[in-house]
Enzyme design. Structure first.
Site, PDB file in Angstrom:
ATOM      1  N   GLY A  11       0.848  -1.241   0.076  1.00  0.00           N
ATOM      2  CA  GLY A  11       0.050  -0.034   0.125  1.00  0.00           C
ATOM      3  C   GLY A  11       0.752   1.202   0.153  1.00  0.00           C
ATOM      4  O   GLY A  11       1.874   1.291   0.732  1.00  0.00           O
ATOM      5  N   ARG A  72       0.935  -5.072  -5.714  1.00  0.00           N
ATOM      6  CA  ARG A  72       0.936  -6.175  -5.237  1.00  0.00           C
ATOM      7  C   ARG A  72       1.102  -7.338  -6.166  1.00  0.00           C
ATOM      8  O   ARG A  72       0.820  -7.178  -7.191  1.00  0.00           O
ATOM      9  CB  ARG A  72      -0.390  -6.476  -4.184  1.00  0.00           C
ATOM     10  CG  ARG A  72      -0.506  -5.359  -3.220  1.00  0.00           C
ATOM     11  CD  ARG A  72      -1.512  -5.757  -2.241  1.00  0.00           C
ATOM     12  NE  ARG A  72      -0.947  -4.932  -0.771  1.00  0.00           N
ATOM     13  CZ  ARG A  72      -1.907  -3.934  -0.392  1.00  0.00           C
ATOM     14  NH1 ARG A  72      -2.640  -3.368  -1.381  1.00  0.00           N
ATOM     15  NH2 ARG A  72      -1.383  -3.465   0.597  1.00  0.00           N
ATOM     16  N   ASP A 103       5.258  -4.974   6.029  1.00  0.00           N
ATOM     17  CA  ASP A 103       5.765  -6.215   6.374  1.00  0.00           C
ATOM     18  C   ASP A 103       5.680  -7.339   5.346  1.00  0.00           C
ATOM     19  O   ASP A 103       6.408  -8.084   5.423  1.00  0.00           O
ATOM     20  CB  ASP A 103       5.162  -6.542   7.852  1.00  0.00           C
ATOM     21  CG  ASP A 103       3.539  -6.779   7.796  1.00  0.00           C
ATOM     22  OD1 ASP A 103       2.938  -6.227   6.566  1.00  0.00           O
ATOM     23  OD2 ASP A 103       3.172  -7.421   8.624  1.00  0.00           O
ATOM     24  N   THR A 126       4.276   2.690   5.378  1.00  0.00           N
ATOM     25  CA  THR A 126       2.921   2.201   5.521  1.00  0.00           C
ATOM     26  C   THR A 126       2.146   3.146   6.417  1.00  0.00           C
ATOM     27  O   THR A 126       2.646   3.673   7.313  1.00  0.00           O
ATOM     28  CB  THR A 126       2.458   0.827   6.107  1.00  0.00           C
ATOM     29  OG1 THR A 126       1.547   0.502   6.406  1.00  0.00           O
ATOM     30  CG2 THR A 126       3.787   0.580   7.172  1.00  0.00           C
ATOM     31  N   ASP A 128      -0.183   2.377   8.631  1.00  0.00           N
ATOM     32  CA  ASP A 128      -0.675   1.668   9.567  1.00  0.00           C
ATOM     33  C   ASP A 128       0.117   1.856  10.957  1.00  0.00           C
ATOM     34  O   ASP A 128      -0.299   1.597  11.941  1.00  0.00           O
ATOM     35  CB  ASP A 128      -0.711   0.147   9.103  1.00  0.00           C
ATOM     36  CG  ASP A 128      -1.709  -0.069   8.063  1.00  0.00           C
ATOM     37  OD1 ASP A 128      -2.716   0.657   8.101  1.00  0.00           O
ATOM     38  OD2 ASP A 128      -1.809  -0.822   7.656  1.00  0.00           O
ATOM     39  N   ASP A 130       2.566  -0.264  11.799  1.00  0.00           N
ATOM     40  CA  ASP A 130       2.450  -1.458  12.685  1.00  0.00           C
ATOM     41  C   ASP A 130       3.801  -2.423  12.615  1.00  0.00           C
ATOM     42  O   ASP A 130       3.634  -3.477  12.297  1.00  0.00           O
ATOM     43  CB  ASP A 130       0.938  -2.188  12.215  1.00  0.00           C
ATOM     44  CG  ASP A 130       1.221  -2.724  10.614  1.00  0.00           C
ATOM     45  OD1 ASP A 130       1.785  -1.783  10.063  1.00  0.00           O
ATOM     46  OD2 ASP A 130       0.365  -3.448  10.239  1.00  0.00           O
ATOM     47  N   ARG A 172      -6.467  -2.760   9.429  1.00  0.00           N
ATOM     48  CA  ARG A 172      -6.946  -4.284   9.407  1.00  0.00           C
ATOM     49  C   ARG A 172      -6.322  -4.859  10.702  1.00  0.00           C
ATOM     50  O   ARG A 172      -7.059  -5.658  11.375  1.00  0.00           O
ATOM     51  CB  ARG A 172      -6.610  -4.773   8.314  1.00  0.00           C
ATOM     52  CG  ARG A 172      -7.297  -4.753   7.249  1.00  0.00           C
ATOM     53  CD  ARG A 172      -7.103  -5.891   5.914  1.00  0.00           C
ATOM     54  NE  ARG A 172      -5.866  -6.010   5.755  1.00  0.00           N
ATOM     55  CZ  ARG A 172      -5.022  -4.926   4.573  1.00  0.00           C
ATOM     56  NH1 ARG A 172      -5.826  -4.507   3.870  1.00  0.00           N
ATOM     57  NH2 ARG A 172      -3.938  -5.280   4.354  1.00  0.00           N
TER      58      ARG A 172
HETATM   59  P1  ATP Z   1       0.948  -2.521   3.338  1.00  0.00           P
HETATM   60  O1  ATP Z   1       1.001  -2.733   5.183  1.00  0.00           O
HETATM   61  O2  ATP Z   1       0.747  -1.229   3.309  1.00  0.00           O
HETATM   62  O3  ATP Z   1      -0.025  -3.322   3.186  1.00  0.00           O
HETATM   63  P2  ATP Z   1       2.956  -4.491   2.694  1.00  0.00           P
HETATM   64  O4  ATP Z   1       4.241  -4.279   2.110  1.00  0.00           O
HETATM   65  O5  ATP Z   1       2.670  -5.168   3.891  1.00  0.00           O
HETATM   66  O6  ATP Z   1       2.140  -3.097   2.579  1.00  0.00           O
HETATM   67  P3  ATP Z   1       1.778  -6.475   0.948  1.00  0.00           P
HETATM   68  O7  ATP Z   1       1.000  -6.509  -0.024  1.00  0.00           O
HETATM   69  O8  ATP Z   1       1.481  -7.367   2.018  1.00  0.00           O
HETATM   70  O9  ATP Z   1       2.123  -4.911   1.433  1.00  0.00           O
HETATM   71  O10 ATP Z   1       3.247  -7.038   0.377  1.00  0.00           O
HETATM   72  C1  ATP Z   1       3.664  -6.374  -1.008  1.00  0.00           C
HETATM   73  C2  ATP Z   1       4.255  -7.419  -1.711  1.00  0.00           C
HETATM   74  O11 ATP Z   1       5.382  -8.141  -1.042  1.00  0.00           O
HETATM   75  C3  ATP Z   1       3.176  -8.583  -2.204  1.00  0.00           C
HETATM   76  O12 ATP Z   1       2.384  -8.004  -3.186  1.00  0.00           O
HETATM   77  C4  ATP Z   1       4.228  -9.669  -2.677  1.00  0.00           C
HETATM   78  O13 ATP Z   1       4.690  -9.312  -3.870  1.00  0.00           O
HETATM   79  C5  ATP Z   1       5.542  -9.678  -1.559  1.00  0.00           C
HETATM   80  N1  ATP Z   1       5.297 -10.746  -0.696  1.00  0.00           N
HETATM   81  C6  ATP Z   1       4.338 -10.644   0.625  1.00  0.00           C
HETATM   82  N2  ATP Z   1       4.661 -11.830   1.148  1.00  0.00           N
HETATM   83  C7  ATP Z   1       5.203 -12.457   0.451  1.00  0.00           C
HETATM   84  C8  ATP Z   1       5.939 -13.719   0.402  1.00  0.00           C
HETATM   85  N3  ATP Z   1       5.595 -14.611   1.589  1.00  0.00           N
HETATM   86  N4  ATP Z   1       6.686 -14.108  -0.435  1.00  0.00           N
HETATM   87  C9  ATP Z   1       7.109 -13.652  -1.408  1.00  0.00           C
HETATM   88  N5  ATP Z   1       6.650 -12.284  -1.608  1.00  0.00           N
HETATM   89  C10 ATP Z   1       5.791 -11.872  -0.931  1.00  0.00           C
END
Ligand code: ATP
Length: 324
Positions: A11, A72, A103, A126, A128, A130, A172
Site C-alpha cells: 500500500g 501487489r 511487512d 505504511t 498503519d 504497525d 486491519r
Molecule cells: P501494507 O502494510 O501497506 O499493506 P505491505 O508491504 O505489507 O504494505 P503486501 O501487499 O502485504 O504489502 O506485500 C507487498 C508485496 O510483497 C506482495 O504483493 C508480494 O509481492 C510481496 N510478498 C508478500 N509476502 C510475500 C511472501 N511470503 N513471499 C514473497 N513475496 C511476498
C-alpha cells in the site's frame, strides 16, 4: 557496491516520494549508480527498471503517492517469479536493493535475500504504523492528520444534530491510526483490533454520557474484533433500543492514503532513505532502517515481521479518562 535500486511496494503511503528522493540523492552523493524499479516486485519481474538521476526526483518531496508506483505481486510469491526478478537485476549489475513498504514487502525481501544473496535494506512505508523497529512509519503522521481533519468536520455536524457518529479508519490488524486520531479528535470511544471490544460496556457508557453530552464520536479501526463500523453501529443500535437516537457511519477509506506528507513524515522518510543507502554501504542486509528515540536503528527483517509493535498503554488510558 556500485549499483543499487530502489522500489516502493504494498500500500502506498504519503512520504514514500520523499524517501525515494533521499535514496536517490544519497546514492549519487556516495558515488553510486541508482535505478528505480517501477510497480514494486511486479516491475522487478517485468523488467521495468530505469536509471535515476538527481533531477529524476526533483519536485516530489511534497507529493503523496509514489512516482515509482506500487503494486501487489502474486508472481513474486513464486520461486519462478523471484528467479526472473533476480535475472533482471543481474543483467543490469544491480548489487543492492532498497525496499520501501510494509511487512509483506519485507517478507518478500527476506526470502529474496535468502535465495539469491542480494543485500536488501528496507524503509518502513505504511500508514498503519504497525512495524516493529521504528517508532513511526512513513505516512502515519499524514494519515492521522487526514483522519483528524475529517473527525473535526464530522464533530460539527454530530453536535448540530445530537448524533452518535461511528468513524471508520484504516487498520486491519493495528489500531495506531484509530488511537491517535481518536485522541486528537476527542473521541468518546476508540475500538481497535488489539483489545477486545466490550459492546455492553460501550452501551452503558453511552447511556451515561448522553446525560451530559448530546453527541458522541466513536472511532473504529476497520479490523476491530466486533466488526467494521457499520456492523458495530448496528449491534449498538439494537442494544440501545432508543428510536430517538440517531446513529451515523462515515468510512474514511482511501482518502487516508493520499495528500501531501506532513513535515514529520518528510523528515522521517528522508532520514530512513539516507540511512538505508548508508546501511547497504556498510554491509547491512535483510534489515530495516527505522528511527527509535530520535536515533536511526537497523532492525532485522525477522523482527520487523515477527514481532508485534504494541499500542502505547497510556494512549488507551487517555481516551478513557478524557471522554468523561
Ligand atoms: P501494507 O502494510 O501497506 O499493506 P505491505 O508491504 O505489507 O504494505 P503486501 O501487499 O502485504 O504489502 O506485500 C507487498 C508485496 O510483497 C506482495 O504483493 C508480494 O509481492 C510481496 N510478498 C508478500 N509476502 C510475500 C511472501 N511470503 N513471499 C514473497 N513475496 C511476498
Amino acid at each position: 557496491m556500485k549499483k543499487i535500486a530502489v522500489f516502493t511496494s504494498g500500500g502506498d503511503s504519503p512520504g514514500m516520494n520523499a524517501c525515494v528522493r533521499a535514496v536517490v540523492r544519497t546514492a549519487i552523493f556516495k558515488g553510486l549508480e541508482v535505478y528505480g524499479i517501477y510497480r514494486g516486485y511486479e516491475g522487478m519481474i517485468d523488467g521495468e527498471i530505469k536509471r535515476m538521476h538527481s533531477y529524476s526526483v526533483s519536485n516530489i518531496v511534497q507529493r503523496g503517492g509514489t512516482i515509482l508506483k506500487s503494486a501487489r505481486s502474486e508472481k513474486f510469491k513464486t520461486p519462478e517469479g523471484r528467479k526472473k526478478a533476480f535475472e533482471n537485476l543481474k543483467a543490469l549489475g544491480i548489487e543492492g536493493l532498497i525496499a520501501i513498504g510494509g511487512d509483506g514487502t519485507f517478507t518478500g525481501a527476506k526470502i529474496f535475500n535468502e535465495e539469491f544473496g542480494i543485500p536488501v535494506v528496507g524503509c518502513p512505508g505504511t500508514i498503519d504504523n504497525d512495524i516493529y523497529g521504528t517508532d513511526y512509519t512513513i505516512g502515519f503522521d499524514t494519515a492521522v492528520n487526514t483522519a483528524l481533519e475529517a473527525i473535526d468536520k464530522i464533530r460539527d455536524t454530530a453536535a448540530a444534530h445530537d448524533r452518535i457518529f461511528f468513524i471508520e479508519v484504516m487498520g486491519r490488524d493495528a489500531g495506531f491510526l484509530a488511537v491517535e486520531s481518536g485522541i486528537g479528535g476527542g473521541a468518546e470511544f476508540v475500538m481497535v483490533p488489539e483489545t477486545a471490544t466490550d459492546l455492553d460496556a460501550v452501551v452503558k457508557s453511552l447511556k451515561n454520557l448522553r446525560k451530559s453530552k448530546s453527541s458522541s464520536i466513536i472511532v473504529v479501526a476497520e479490523g476491530d474484533d466486533e466488526g467494521n463500523a457499520e456492523e458495530i453501529m448496528a449491534k449498538i443500535k439494537s442494544k440501545i433500543k432508543d428510536e430517538s437516537k440517531e446513529f451515523k457511519v462515515t468510512t474514511l477509506g482511501h482518502i487516508q492514503r493520499g495528500g501531501n506528507p506532513t513535515a514529520r513524515d518528510r523528515v522521517l522518510a528522508s532520514r530512513c532513505g539516507m540511512a538505508a543507502v548508508e546501511g547497504l554501504l556498510i554491509g547491512k542486509s535483510s534489515c530495516m532502517a527505522g528511527v527509535m528515540n530520535q536515533e536511526v536503528v537497523y532492525t532485522p527483517f525477522t523482527d520487523c515481521i515477527g514481532k508485534t509493535k504494541p499500542l502505547i498503554e497510556d494512549h488507551l488510558k487517555l481516551i478513557d479518562i478524557l471522554s468523561i
